[in-house]
Design a protein around this motif. Structure first.
Motif, PDB file in Angstrom:
ATOM      1  N   HIS A 178       1.845   0.530  -7.790  1.00  0.00           N
ATOM      2  CA  HIS A 178       1.983  -0.363  -6.632  1.00  0.00           C
ATOM      3  C   HIS A 178       2.122  -1.816  -7.085  1.00  0.00           C
ATOM      4  N   SER A 206       0.811  -1.228   0.000  1.00  0.00           N
ATOM      5  CA  SER A 206       0.000   0.000   0.000  1.00  0.00           C
ATOM      6  C   SER A 206       0.842   1.274   0.000  1.00  0.00           C
ATOM      7  N   ASN A 233       4.793   6.215   0.689  1.00  0.00           N
ATOM      8  CA  ASN A 233       4.088   7.079  -0.282  1.00  0.00           C
ATOM      9  C   ASN A 233       4.551   8.533  -0.162  1.00  0.00           C
ATOM     10  N   GLU A 238       1.788   2.534   2.674  1.00  0.00           N
ATOM     11  CA  GLU A 238       1.502   3.182   3.968  1.00  0.00           C
ATOM     12  C   GLU A 238       2.456   2.687   5.059  1.00  0.00           C
TER      13      GLU A 238
END
Ligand code: NAD
Length: 305
Positions: A262, A204, A244, A206
């Motif tokens: 991604h 992700s 990110n 994150e």
């Protein structure tokens, strides 16, 4: 002071060499040039191409140079490689360090500063930011090998009076980091973005890491020569930055035109890892001073040139 920097031809070690010279120290480098480069070594330092496992050759360097302190940066430092070559990681990172400590003892070295790793010894953090009391749970042979040496440093101080400071680094980035290595997302992406080539965010994006500029890490090594002793100290920013966010900042700095893509998450990867900075501030008077935006500017400028 005369300081021996092992791994002084590598990414972090070479910045430590520069910082020591700037602060008026006399610097000797030991590096086998396995990942380090001669061109990284400041011309005002003396480079000995020696493997830290080679007792005779290292003995000759210490006899000749008689350093008062050692900044020990030399190591095999590729997490993934350590999973397939655990013995090699033990040989270089543990036995090589022990060889160095034994010779340090014989040659009357006063203090050893040791490059440990906050990213790899704490494993998946149980709380954040991880402080120095956090349980030790290395997830790979690299982290296990780096941690072992912390125990030997304690023993050599207690029985033989060699002082030490263990510095647990976060994710260090900056000029001279190897973009071809497996570690160092900033170096890898900077090189690809400047060439306009595709990049992949694993998972992700994150996931969070603690990015500290290499110049700040080098400064802590210089401070540790004179301050503190017998401690383990995190050199974190205590801030988690997502992958990110790093991508977006780097995209802006390099003018990269491709979109963020991604791919599958990396298996076994720690999701969030960042470490404290309070102890470094109280013992060394250190805190990171270079913001991520500034550090990325410096890194991109280096890769451009
Ligand atoms: N880069 C990071 O984010 C990070 C994070 C935590 C800890 N560390 C530690 O910081 C230190 C420096 O890492 P780096 O990122 O600059 O890596 P690097 O590979 O650029 O530097 C390591 C240096 O050690 C040398 N070396 C390796 N094996 C040797 C041997 N047997 N004898 C002599 N020299 C040898 C290499 O040639 C290289 O110059 C390592 O101890 C690493 O474990 C790095």
């Amino acid at each position: 002071m005369k300081v021996l920097v092992t791994g002084g031809a590598g990414f972090i070690g070479s910045h430590i060499v520069d910082a020591l010279l700037e602060n008026g120290h006399d610097v000797v480098v030991v590096d086998d040039l396995s990942t380090g480069k001669r061109a990284n070594v400041n011309t005002r330092a003396r480079l000995y191409q020696v493997d830290i496992r080679d007792e005779q050759a290292l003995d000759a360097v210490l006899a000749q140079e008689k350093p008062e302190a050692i900044s020990h940066q030399a190591a095999k430092a590729n997490v993934r490689e350590s999973m397939v070559r655990p013995q090699l990681y033990a040989e270089v990172n543990i036995l090589g360090s022990l060889n160095l400590l034994e010779l340090a003892r014989r040659h009357g070295v006063r203090k050893v500063i040791y490059a440990s790793t906050g990213g790899a010894v704490y494993g998946e953090p149980e709380y954040l930011p991880a402080d120095e009391q956090h349980p030790i749970n290395p997830l790979d042979p690299y982290g296990a090998s780096k941690h072992q040496v912390e125990h030997y440093l304690y023993i050599y101080r207690k029985h033989f009076g060699i002082d030490y400071t263990v510095l647990r680094y976060p994710n260090v980035y900056g000029p001279r980091q190897d973009p071809d290595g497996e570690a160092g997302v900033i170096a890898i992406w900077t090189a690809l973005m400047l060439k306009g080539q595709p990049t992949v965010v694993h998972g992700s994006g994150e996931q969070q890491r603690d990015f500290v500029y290499v110049g700040d890490i080098a400064r802590a090594n210089v401070l540790a020569l004179e301050r503190g002793g017998g401690e383990i100290i995190n050199l974190g920013s205590a801030i988690g930055t997502s992958i990110n966010e790093v991508f977006d900042l780097l995209q802006e700095t390099t003018g990269y035109g491709l979109k963020r893509e991604h791919g599958p998450a990396k298996q076994g990867e720690v999701f969030r890892s960042y470490i404290t900075r309070e102890k470094a501030e109280s013992i060394l008077g250190w805190r990171p001073t270079v913001s991520l935006a500034e550090g990325l500017e410096q890194t991109v400028a280096y890769f451009r040139s």
